[in-house]
Every structure is written in structure tokens, then in C-alpha cells.
Write an enzyme that holds these catalytic residues in place. Structure first.
Site, PDB file in Angstrom:
ATOM      1  N   SER A 293     -20.746   0.160 -36.948  1.00 42.12           N
ATOM      2  CA  SER A 293     -19.255   0.715 -36.950  1.00 42.12           C
ATOM      3  C   SER A 293     -18.416  -0.203 -36.256  1.00 42.12           C
ATOM      4  CB  SER A 293     -19.409   1.909 -36.353  1.00 42.12           C
ATOM      5  OG  SER A 293     -19.071   1.931 -34.890  1.00 42.12           O
ATOM      6  N   ASP A 294     -17.140  -0.241 -36.697  1.00 39.56           N
ATOM      7  CA  ASP A 294     -15.898  -0.697 -35.929  1.00 39.56           C
ATOM      8  C   ASP A 294     -15.811  -0.003 -34.681  1.00 39.56           C
ATOM      9  OD1 ASP A 294     -14.216  -2.742 -35.154  1.00 39.56           O
ATOM     10  OD2 ASP A 294     -13.168  -2.776 -36.720  1.00 39.56           O
TER      11      ASP A 294
END
Ligand code: BGC
Length: 760
Positions: A293-294
Site C-alpha cells: 500500500s502507499d
């Protein structure tokens, strides 16, 4: 930190994994075979509790990273308890070894940690920012700088870099335009693959390899209005033909990790976008790496409005294919509830954990959790003179000569007095550019220092900042004008400081900020030969300068060797050869403006009122994609084809002879563009399909040959399938997208379907 018990040390060095404090639960020699790897990974997985599994999917930040909300940091107790699978922003051999030691000796699982960081354009030896490096049109160079970044980063204990950013963008307002390779998917794909090869090296097991991450999946660069994190509006074909290809190139180059993007597409946020992560990446492309994920990306699904419940967004995210939760801590906290309530099959968690464990295995961490990191190696391998030399070469090739009226450049080394003006000329931090990892301003050569070193003992170098970069302060103008009057030549260094082109640093204007434009006008009025050196991480609209300042050098942010490379070009030790990887507009009002646009039913024509244009400015850009001058001149022959007629199954070669018609040697970037003249759907007016950087001595010629394959002539046709259709194609070759000569290729036969799967 307690030392590893002797028995445990022996076991680890023999490549044995322990689970539990005394009994080895899984003990296998690590081998290269994937069957053995899978058996090993399964045996580890079988012994993990649900919480320990989710711990493997959990990434915490260290003190060197904060690109969003403040999130908790993890300590030794979290590592011992198996709550952490990886860290972001823990830097240096000493701290990473210390934490790894805890993981492999004091946690029940004994599973080594992964250390990740944003090693974007160098670790301590900082290279040109990615947009600048793309201007070199030299993938081999991009691969070498990534290799060096990997060596330095790995010696400092890092295993995993969050680079390359392969986001195509047509949005110069967007702050992160600096981090990518510009607007073109063909160039972007070549650079993406090169970066992956460079970071990952021959094998991830090598002690000096980094796992690369292609980011941000996908269309992050299409943020509306250039506002970071914003919504995108991307048609399906544009997604597949413009934004996805660099990711596909990274996948084909073996990239092991991909990061999800903050944006949503057509209402579906990327952190929950099963159709694109699971559907395109994993199923269509067969990619099996880890999807990270960011920063707080999983948590942000709450704001995107997918649910008000963190368990639900965590479930949607892991189910879509996100494996690692960067700093949201939702996987760890909320997914146990989802699994126990029967809403999330544990098999989904297991698949993600398997991918993380496989990565750790492939990196060789179960064999040697410390890999090659040590303080001694860190010192020996970092910022070496060889690395600096590569940084200088990279910087030289990234500089773009935009304008050189009357051959003001190169300057004579014997010039009596040079006035250097501009705050940026003396700004070492800006020379490095954003995302400078372990880079230090004291390592960087500024333009002022570079010029001082380049000139002879008899040359006086005067300096005045003139004006700050951003503030409206004109008090320094008088001094700038005074030194300009004393000088034989004036070098003005203007643009943006490094933190103006960065994450969340979007602009609504592309003008040179502050009062720098006024400063240039005042100094120019003195009447001395004037050179403008731009420092910036995005296209700038500089129409006044293009009309009045005879020489303009685009230097971007070039890293530790910034000033030396600029001086090399200014004084002619190096002949500039960079080309713009992105269009420069005349004004922000032209945005979006990019070279590979569609035609319209009423193509722009300045003389015809009812055509697609502006009535107050020309429709053309200030500088086109691919533009860049040299101190020598090149002549191109008309392009020729190996055959002017063929079928939709044939490849064809395109040849052009380039001659250096000037008085000095130089590099030229030969560019090939193609247009499908008529298709079942409209096609762009031109698309880059090949480029070659060549070096030619004065008077020398070279014939450059490109091979055009059916794949390169294909597109997503009316049925949304990849096809190549018969008809004519305009084949164009030249030194820039707006200076081409063309010929025609005719393909007969049937429409060929290259991939029968529809993208719809
Ligand atoms: C950025 C990523 C980066 C991450 C970790 C985020 O804000 O979008 O590109 O890798 O922070 O620093």
C-alpha cells in the site's frame, strides 16, 4: 542490545530457521528451487498464528519517513511480539542490524524483517532527479545509477526501495512530475525496465541488490488539476496505452514489488481495486510479487468513502490484492475480527503472507538476515570517487540546452569577469533535489562552486543572490545589477527550490516563482551576454526568457555533481545532449498539452477560426517533447524503410543517416515516431516508438536502424482488444517530436488480434 546466543548464531549462519525459543520447528537449507522455496514458505506459514501472519503484512515507519499523518512507530517489543513484518525509513547498518537481531533471535517466529526506503535517485551519492535522468534518453545510464544506489543502500541495511516511480504524467502542475520519466509511455517503459534491472541486479539474493517497487499503480499522474492525491478521469484505452505500459515493462523486467496509488479510477480507489490489481497485474500479466500500500493508503479508503468501518476497508484492500499495509495498521488491528467473523477467508491472508515470505526467501534473508550490511562496508561503498564520476556523467547527459541564439554558449574559459546571479546558484540542498535519501548538502557542488572551479585563475567570479526563490523581496536587485555591469557575461540561476517540486507540492502557476522573473528582466536590461540556467523539477512557462535571454540551459536538479556538470556545459567541456521528456507549455492555461495527443475533427490551424486552438496565444507549446540543442549541428537523411509494403504480421526496419555537420563532436538522440493514419478508433498524431543516443565526431555520419514490430504498431481497437490493423502508417524520424521527416508504410492483409482478451 543482547548478543545472539551462540547456538542461534550457528543455526542462522547455517541457513536454518528456528520457530520457538529452543526447538527448531522448520529447518531447511534454503535453495534456489521454487518448489523447495514453496515448501519452506508453507512450513513457516503453517506455524504462524493469525496475528503473526498479519504481522508479516504490517509495515511500520522509522524516524526517517513521514509523508502523511503521524503514525505510531514500532519498538523492540513490537518486533518481539511479531507485530512487524517490515520497516520503512530505518536507516543505516547499525540500527537495521540491531532490529534484525531482535527479530531473528527474540521473536517467536524468528522471521527476519524487511527494511524499505525511498531510494529514488541515489542513496548518499545523489544522481539527477528522475525527470532529469529521463532527459538523457539513456536507459543504460539509468540502469547504472540505480545499481550504484542499490549498492550504497544495501550496504546501509536496506533491502527494498520504493522506486522507480513509473507514473506517466501530462500534468506539470503536479508536484511529483519530478519523480517520473515524463509524459511518454515508450520512454517511460524503457526507463522503468532499466531502473528495475539496476536496483535488483542479477539476483535478489546478491548481497548488494535491492528489491525494486514500480509505483504508483496506477494513473496517479493523472490527478485532476495537478492536485496530488486527486481523482482521475482516465478512459480505458488511455489507461492501457499510456499509464499501464511502464508497469508492464517493470513486470517484464522482473520487478518484485508494486505500490498502489492514492487515487481512485472511475470510482474505485486503487487500494481496493480488484479489477486492476488482481485482474490486470496478477491474472492478465501473471505477476506474483508483493503489492504494498502507499503511506496510510489502506486507512484512506475510509475517506474515499468505501466504508466507515476500518475492518471493512482492510478486508476490501487485502481482497483486492494489497499484501502489505504501510503504516495504517488496519490489517493487524482489524483483520483478525474479519477472519473470525467469517467475512474474510484466511486463505486470502495466507496468499499475501506467502508472497511476503517468498520475498524474504528470495532476498536470501532466511540464509543471512543481515546480508552484507555493516558499518565498514557502508563506509567503503558509499560516495566513492567512482560513484561521483558516474553522477557527473549522468548529470552532464541530463542537461537540456533549450536555446542558444548567436551561439552565446559555450563561454570562453578566458572570460575576464563572470557574474553569477540567483539564490539557487548557491543552494546546495536544491542541487540534490527532493527525495535525497541519505544525501547531504555538503556533498553537493553548486553552480557557483562549479563555475569557480571551471574558470581559469585570471577569471573573476562575482556573486549576488539577487532575490530569494519564493519571497517578493527586491532588495537584492541593485547588487545584482551592479555585478552584472562589472561582468563580461552573466549567468542567472533561477527556478524552483527543491521543495517546490515534490510530493504534495503542486502549483497553480508554472511561472518562475517570486520576483525572479523581474530580476532576470532587470539584469538582462544591463545588456551583457546573459545565460539563464533553470533549476526546477517540472516544466516552467518562460515565454519572456525564450524571447529575450539568448541562452537557456535546463539543469533540473542534478544531484551531488550539479554545479560541475553545469559548468562543464557552460564552458564547453561537455556538449549538451539531453532532450525534454515532457512538453513545456507557454502558459499554465495550455495544460494539458502533450505531443501524443489525438487529432480533432478540426485540427489546430492558426489561420482558421473554427479550429481547435486559442485566440490569445499560439496552440503550439513553448518547447516540444524531445526538444534539445547541441553545440554542433546534425543533418538527417530522409527515413527509408526495409520495405514500404508488408502485411500486418511483418516487422519493418526504419533507417536514417545522421551526419554531424558542425565543428565539434556531440551526442544526438535520434527519435522515431509513428502514426496509424486510419484505424477503427482514432489514434494519436504521433507516438514515440524508438530512440537511439549516438555519438558523432565532427563530420562523421552514422546510419541508425530501428526495428518496428507489429506489437509497436498495435493498439486497443474498436472491440477493446489488442490488434494491428491494415492501412497506412506515417513513419517519422527526427531530433525532436516537432522536427521530423516522414515516409509511409502500408500494411495489407487482415486485422491481426495480438491479444484476444478484451480490456473491458
Ligand atoms: C509516497 C510514496 C512513498 C511513501 C513512503 C508516500 O507518501 O506517495 O511514493 O514511497 O510515501 O515514503
Amino acid at each position: 542490545m543482547a548478543r545472539l546466543p551462540h547456538a542461534a548464531r550457528l543455526a542462522l549462519s547455517a541457513g536454518v530457521l528456528f520457530l520457538g525459543t529452543s526447538t527448531p520447528l522448520a529447518a531447511q537449507r534454503v535453495s534456489a528451487s521454487s518448489a523447495r522455496m514453496n515448501r519452506f514458505v508453507d512450513s513457516v506459514l503453517a506455524r504462524l498464528t493469525l496475528e503473526e501472519k498479519l504481522g508479516q503484512l504490517t509495515q511500520y515507519r522509522g524516524r526517517f519517513s513521514l509523508t502523511g499523518p503521524q503514525t505510531p512507530e514500532a519498538g523492540a517489543e513490537d518486533i518481539r511480539a511479531g507485530r512487524v513484518g517490515s520497516f520503512l525509513g530505518v536507516r543505516g547498518a547499525a540500527p537495521t542490524r540491531e532490529m534484525q537481531q531482535i527479530a531473528v533471535t527474540q521473536s517467536r517466529t524468528r522471521i527476519p524483517l524487511l527494511f524499505a526506503d525511498d531510494i529514488i535517485h541515489g542513496w548518499r551519492t545523489i544522481f539527477p532527479v528522475p525527470l532529469a535522468e529521463a532527459a538523457s534518453f539513456n536507459p543504460a545510464l539509468a540502469e547504472r545509477t540505480a545499481r550504484i544506489a542499490a549498492v550504497e543502500g544495501a550496504a546501509a541495511g536496506i533491502h527494498w526501495t520504493f522506486a522507480p516511480m513509473v507514473d506517466i504524467t501530462r500534468e506539470p502542475r503536479w508536484g511529483r512530475v519530478v519523480e517520473g520519466a515524463g509524459e511518454d509511455p515508450y520512454l517511460g517503459s524503457a526507463i522503468a525496465a532499466a531502473k528495475v534491472r539496476g536496483f535488483q541486479g542479477a539476483s535478489l539474493r546478491d548481497s548488494l541488490s535491492l528489491m525494486a517497487t514500480a509505483k504508483h499503480f496506477v494513473a496517479y499522474g493523472a490527478a485532476e488539476g495537478g492536485r496530488d492525491y486527486n481523482t482521475t478521469d482516465v478512459p480505458l484505452r488511455t489507461l492501457h496505452e499510456m499509464y499501464l505500459p511502464p508497469f508492464h515493462a517493470a513486470v517484464n523486467a522482473g520487478v518484485k514489488s508494486i505500490m498502489a496509488a492514492f487515487n481512485q479510477i472511475d470510482g474505485v480507489p486503487m487500494h481496493a481495486n480488484k479489477a486492476l490489481i488482481d485482474g490486470v497485474l496478477r491474472t492478465r500479466w501473471g505477476w506474483d510479487g508483493i503489492l504494498v500500500s502507499d503511506y496510510t493508503g489502506v486507512m484512506e479508503l475510509l475517506q474515499h468513502g468505501l466504508s466507515a468501518d476500518s475492518g471493512t476497508v482492510g478486508r476490501l484492500s487485502i481482497d483486492a490484492g494489497v499484501d502489505v499495509d504501510m503504516v495504517s495498521n488496519i490489517f493487524y488491528k482489524d483483520l483478525p475480527r474479519e477472519v473470525r467473523a467469517g467475512r474474510l477467508p484466511v486463505a486470502v491472508v495466507d496468499s499475501a503472507v506467502r508472497r511476503v515470505l517468498r520475498t524474504k526467501y528470495e532476498l536470501g534473508l532466511f540464509d543471512n538476515p543481515f546480508k552484507s550490511s555493516s558499518e565498514a562496508r557502508e563506509k567503503a561503498l558509499t560516495l566513492t570517487s567512482a560513484h561521483r564520476a558516474e553522477a557527473r556523467a549522468a548529470a552532464q547527459q541530463s542537461i537540456v540546452l533549450l536555446r542558444n541564439e548567436g551561439n552565446v554558449l559555450p563561454l570562453a574559459k578566458s572570460v575576464k569577469t563572470v557574474a553569477v546571479i540567483g539564490a539557487l546558484a548557491d543552494d546546495a540542498r536544491s542541487a540534490l533535489g527532493g527525495w535525497a535519501a541519505a544525501g547531504r548538502p555538503e556533498d553537493a557542488v553548486t553552480v557557483l562552486v562549479g563555475i569557480r572551479k571551471a574558470v581559469g585563475a585570471d577569471t573573476r567570479v562575482l556573486y549576488a543572490p539577487g532575490a530569494p526563490v519564493e519571497a517578493a523581496d527586491t532588495t537584492g536587485f541593485a547588487e545584482a545589477v551592479r555585478i552584472a555591469r562589472e561582468a563580461d557575461v552573466v549567468v542567472m540561476v533561477v527556478g524552483e527550490h527543491q521543495d517546490m517540486s515534490a510530493e504534495a507540492r503542486n502549483r497553480s502557476s508554472l511561472d518562475v516563482p517570486g520576483v525572479q522573473q523581474q530580476l532576470v528582466e532587470r539584469v538582462h536590461a544591463v545588456g551583457k551576454p546573459t545565460v539563464a540556467v533553470l533549476m526546477n523539477g517540472r516544466p516552467l512557462s518562460i515565454p519572456w526568457m525564450v524571447q529575450h535571454v539568448p541562452a537557456i540551459v535546463e539543469s533540473w536538479y542534478l544531484g551531488v555533481e550539479h554545479g560541475n556538470a553545469v559548468a562543464d556545459v557552460l564552458f564547453g567541456a561537455v556538449n549538451p545532449s539531453g532532450r525534454l521528456p515532457i512538453t513545456f507549455p507557454r502558459t499554465v492555461g495550455q495544460v494539458p498539452i502533450y505531443y501524443n495527443h489525438m487529432n480533432t475533427g478540426r485540427p489546430s490551424d492558426e489561420k482558421e477560426r473554427y479550429t481547435s486552438k486559442y485566440f490569445d496565444i499560439p496552440f503550439t507549446p513553448l518547447y516540444a517533447f524531445g526538444h534539445g540543442l547541441s553545440y554542433t549541428t546534425f543533418r538527417y537523411s530522409a527515413p527509408t524503410l526495409s520495405r514500404s509494403k508488408g502485411t500486418t504480421a511483418d516487422s519493418v526496419t526504419v533507417s536514417v543517416t545522421v551526419t554531424n555537420t558542425g565543428a565539434r563532436s556531440g551526442d544526438e538522440v535520434v527519435q522515431l515516431y509513428v502514426r496509424d493514419d486510419a484505424g477503427s478508433v482514432s489514434r494519436p498524431v504521433k507516438e514515440l516508438k524508438g530512440f537511439r543516443r549516438i555519438s558523432l565526431a565532427a563530420g562523421a555520419s552514422e546510419t541508425v536502424t530501428f526495428r518496428l514490430t507489429p506489437d509497436e504498431l498495435s493498439f486497443y481497437g474498436a472491440q477493446y482488444r489488442r490488434v494491428i490493423e491494415p492501412g497506412t502508417f506515417t513513419i517519422m524520424v527526427g531530433p525532436s517530436s516537432d522536427r521530423v521527416q516522414s515516409t509511409t508504410l502500408e500494411l495489407t492483409g487482415r486485422t491481426r488480434v495480438l491479444d484476444a482478451r478484451s480490456i473491458r
